[in-house]
Motif scaffolding. Structure first.
Motif, PDB file in Angstrom:
ATOM      1  N   ARG A 261      -1.089  48.812 -57.619  1.00  0.00           N
ATOM      2  CA  ARG A 261      -1.016  49.922 -56.682  1.00  0.00           C
ATOM      3  C   ARG A 261      -0.843  51.202 -57.488  1.00  0.00           C
ATOM      4  NH1 ARG A 261       3.675  51.618 -52.259  1.00  0.00           N
ATOM      5  NH2 ARG A 261       2.691  53.622 -51.728  1.00  0.00           N
ATOM      6  N   ASP A 422       0.928  61.498 -47.386  1.00  0.00           N
ATOM      7  CA  ASP A 422       2.291  61.984 -47.620  1.00  0.00           C
ATOM      8  C   ASP A 422       2.342  63.219 -48.517  1.00  0.00           C
ATOM      9  OD1 ASP A 422       3.452  59.901 -46.112  1.00  0.00           O
ATOM     10  OD2 ASP A 422       3.314  58.535 -47.814  1.00  0.00           O
ATOM     11  N   VAL A 476      -1.063  57.711 -40.888  1.00  0.00           N
ATOM     12  CA  VAL A 476      -1.798  56.524 -41.328  1.00  0.00           C
ATOM     13  C   VAL A 476      -3.235  56.904 -41.680  1.00  0.00           C
ATOM     14  CG1 VAL A 476      -2.679  54.239 -40.682  1.00  0.00           C
ATOM     15  CG2 VAL A 476      -0.416  54.976 -39.896  1.00  0.00           C
ATOM     16  N   SER A 480      -2.809  54.314 -46.813  1.00  0.00           N
ATOM     17  CA  SER A 480      -1.483  53.900 -46.350  1.00  0.00           C
ATOM     18  C   SER A 480      -1.560  52.557 -45.626  1.00  0.00           C
ATOM     19  CB  SER A 480      -0.858  54.971 -45.451  1.00  0.00           C
ATOM     20  OG  SER A 480      -1.566  55.104 -44.235  1.00  0.00           O
ATOM     21  N   TRP A 481      -2.647  52.334 -44.861  1.00  0.00           N
ATOM     22  CA  TRP A 481      -2.791  51.042 -44.201  1.00  0.00           C
ATOM     23  C   TRP A 481      -2.921  49.925 -45.239  1.00  0.00           C
ATOM     24  CZ3 TRP A 481      -6.092  46.951 -44.194  1.00  0.00           C
ATOM     25  CH2 TRP A 481      -5.876  45.982 -43.199  1.00  0.00           C
ATOM     26  N   THR A 483      -1.821  49.784 -48.376  1.00  0.00           N
ATOM     27  CA  THR A 483      -0.566  49.522 -49.101  1.00  0.00           C
ATOM     28  C   THR A 483       0.472  48.883 -48.178  1.00  0.00           C
ATOM     29  OG1 THR A 483       0.131  51.812 -48.697  1.00  0.00           O
ATOM     30  CG2 THR A 483      -0.934  51.346 -50.792  1.00  0.00           C
ATOM     31  N   ASP A 484       0.576  49.335 -46.931  1.00  0.00           N
ATOM     32  CA  ASP A 484       1.517  48.724 -45.995  1.00  0.00           C
ATOM     33  C   ASP A 484       1.152  47.269 -45.722  1.00  0.00           C
ATOM     34  OD1 ASP A 484       2.866  51.103 -45.858  1.00  0.00           O
ATOM     35  OD2 ASP A 484       2.087  51.691 -43.889  1.00  0.00           O
ATOM     36  N   CYS A 485      -0.155  47.009 -45.593  1.00  0.00           N
ATOM     37  CA  CYS A 485      -0.606  45.647 -45.327  1.00  0.00           C
ATOM     38  C   CYS A 485      -0.250  44.715 -46.489  1.00  0.00           C
ATOM     39  CB  CYS A 485      -2.113  45.650 -45.084  1.00  0.00           C
ATOM     40  SG  CYS A 485      -2.787  44.041 -44.609  1.00  0.00           S
ATOM     41  N   GLU A 487       2.093  45.125 -48.751  1.00  0.00           N
ATOM     42  CA  GLU A 487       3.550  44.965 -48.804  1.00  0.00           C
ATOM     43  C   GLU A 487       4.026  43.896 -47.829  1.00  0.00           C
ATOM     44  OE1 GLU A 487       5.512  48.659 -48.187  1.00  0.00           O
ATOM     45  OE2 GLU A 487       4.845  49.534 -50.095  1.00  0.00           O
ATOM     46  N   ARG A 488       3.486  43.897 -46.629  1.00  0.00           N
ATOM     47  CA  ARG A 488       3.906  42.917 -45.624  1.00  0.00           C
ATOM     48  C   ARG A 488       3.456  41.503 -46.014  1.00  0.00           C
ATOM     49  NH1 ARG A 488       4.305  45.043 -39.514  1.00  0.00           N
ATOM     50  NH2 ARG A 488       5.172  47.113 -39.924  1.00  0.00           N
ATOM     51  N   LEU A 522      -0.925  45.822 -38.315  1.00  0.00           N
ATOM     52  CA  LEU A 522      -0.487  45.274 -39.597  1.00  0.00           C
ATOM     53  C   LEU A 522       0.046  43.866 -39.377  1.00  0.00           C
ATOM     54  CD1 LEU A 522       1.371  48.410 -40.968  1.00  0.00           C
ATOM     55  CD2 LEU A 522      -0.673  47.370 -41.993  1.00  0.00           C
TER      56      LEU A 522
END
Length: 525
Positions: A261, A422, A476, A480-481, A483-485, A487-488, A522
């Motif tokens: 990342r 961000d 979003v 960001s989607w 990286t969030d995906c 991470e989960r 997500l």
């Protein structure tokens, strides 16, 4: 079998007239389009330098004397796409896939897992963009269906997250001499392997050498073209430079490279480093990179072509038989092939284009800032935002670049690439503010006004600019989607490799549905 994705596509807005039969010519300013050999002699380089300078002199005369095409202002778009196998890794077989697709709008790109879609210029007044959205989806779905017969998927994404170092080894480069010539030219000019060093916000990093241009092939983008009058070119280019930072904050879609990342739009620093012809010592001397944001506001398109000739040695010194002075003197339009080819090897994020279609010359701003994807809807929204805002910025009585340093615009660009949605952005009158706040308060109203000036219907404006609004409100975008995906998925115990592949599978599903990325669900952690 992979679900056929409807990849990121086509630009927006101009009240213009189609030259569909000349579409390929209009978008043919590719690097090395006329390259015929892979290496060059010293004599060729000397002759090429002289010819480029002669072309530049003729171009200056044309700007003051010639009638450039502007009666039919045009926009166009190019979209770089990735091919994936059934395991979601890169599929290095673009020759067979293109033969299967059998559509001249789809062409090769640098690596064998890349293809490019050239979308014909066309008018977009009224509600035409809504029809265009469906046409683009049909085109990409047809191509995807054909590719699926060879167990291949087509994905529009800034960097394919499943690309790994082993994909840059062996026979990775497309079967086209211009790519071999470019690869040789960059490495020969540098005199050593390419050094890549990138670090993300969580400390993950890449630090490695590459013995080819292969890492550059990971960078897949959308290029938006805007035809402009010579007298207005500087205003539009300056406006595009100002807008580049907010564009990246909105549209970032490249957070992973080689399993790490990194930046929200890693494509920006990766492309910069992967095509760098400078050794460490030349960097220390302040020699300008070929991937370049620029260093000043301009007053004419001539400023940019003159910088190209002054600062950058030839990479692909292909010589034509044209005598530009003679062509111009007899009242014909010179092609200026050497000047155009040289311009194609200086990778500005907003590049000037001189081109000819038929017997008429024209000028374009080529915006190269945005990554591909996530969906047709998202890409049209990005395009609508760009064309709407640039119209207003370029027509202001007191342009924003007269109240803003060039270095501030560059800092916004780098911040948008690093942090995406961000990011914080400097803007005259507002100071340092979150990019999403700048867009909602200042730029989105400009986009509405600019599109209205182009004659675009309220339905089109509401459809695409509402996507921009919701991205900002929800915080979003594609990056960001992703990286969030991941991470989960990692929180559920998946390894990074498996998490990236599962994320890409979900990404392809969202792309196929053409629902804007800010609406994608997500996975549960």
């Amino acid at each position: 079998m992979l679900v056929p994705p409807a990849g990121g596509v086509r630009g927006l807005i101009h009240h213009l007239v189609t030259l569909a039969s000349a579409a390929h010519l209009w978008l043919s300013a590719h690097v090395g389009a006329d390259v015929e050999q892979a290496r060059y002699t010293r004599e060729q380089r000397q002759q090429y330098r002289e010819k480029v300078r002669r072309d530049l002199d003729v171009f200056e005369r044309m700007l003051s004397q010639s009638q450039f095409e502007f009666d039919k202002p045009m926009t166009g778009i190019e979209i770089e796409l990735n091919l994936v196998s059934e395991d979601l890794g890169p599929k290095l077989d673009n020759k067979a896939i293109l033969e299967q697709i059998a559509d001249p709008d789809y062409q090769t790109e640098l690596a064998r897992y890349n293809i490019e879609l050239n979308v014909p210029p066309r008018p977009l007044p009224g509600d035409a963009a809504l029809e265009l959205e469906q046409e683009l989806r049909r085109s990409l779905n047809r191509a995807s269906d054909k590719a699926a017969e060879l167990h291949t998927g087509i994905v529009a994404i800034g960097i394919l997250p499943t690309v790994m170092p082993e994909h840059f080894e062996g026979d990775w480069i497309s079967e086209n001499i211009r790519y071999a010539a470019l690869n040789n030219a960059v490495l020969d000019a540098r005199g050593e392997d390419v050094w890549l060093e990138l670090e993300g916000p969580t400390g993950e990093r890449i630090a490695r050498y590459s013995d080819s241009l292969a890492p550059e092939s990971a960078c897949t983008s959308v290029q938006l073209h805007l035809q402009v009058h010579p007298d207005r070119f500087a205003d539009h280019w300056n406006a595009a430079q100002v807008l580049a930072g907010p564009q990246l904050a909105l549209g970032a879609n490249s957070p992973f490279f080689l399993g790490q990342r990194l930046w929200a739009e890693t494509r920006i620093p990766l492309f910069t480093q992967a095509t760098d012809t400078r050794s460490v010592e030349l960097k220390n001397q302040g020699v300008r990179p070929r991937v370049w944001f620029g260093e000043r506001w301009i007053t004419s398109i001539f400023d940019l072509f003159e910088e190209n000739v002054r600062y950058f040695p030839a990479l692909l010194p292909e010589l034509s038989d044209e005598v530009p002075e003679d062509v111009f003197e007899r009242g014909d339009i010179p092609e200026l092939k050497e000047l155009r080819l040289h311009n194609g090897t200086v990778y500005r994020w907003n590049r000037p284009i001189y081109d000819t279609v038929g017997d008429r010359p024209h000028l374009r701003v080529e915006n190269r800032t945005l990554p591909a994807g996530p969906t047709v809807a998202d890409t049209l929204a990005n395009s609508a935002f760009y064309y709407g805002v640039i119209r207003v910025l370029a027509e202001e009585d007191r342009p924003v670049w007269t109240r803003m340093s060039f270095s501030a615009a560059q800092a916004n660009f780098e911040e948008g690439a690093r942090l995406g949605i961000d990011a914080r952005t400097y803007w005259p009158g507002l100071g340092d503010v979150p990019a999403s706040e700048l867009i909602l308060r200042r730029l989105l109203p400009m986009a509405h006004e600019g599109l209205e000036r182009w004659g675009v219907s309220a339905a089109v404006r509401d459809r695409f600019l509402s996507i921009i609004e919701q991205r900002c409100l929800r915080g979003v975008n594609g990056a960001s989607w992703q990286t969030d995906c991941v991470e989960r998925l990692e929180a559920r115990g998946l390894t990074r490799d498996k998490a990236l592949r599962e994320m890409l599978r979900l990404y392809i599903e969202g792309q196929s549905a053409n629902e804007p990325v800010h609406t994608w669900e997500l996975p549960t952690a």
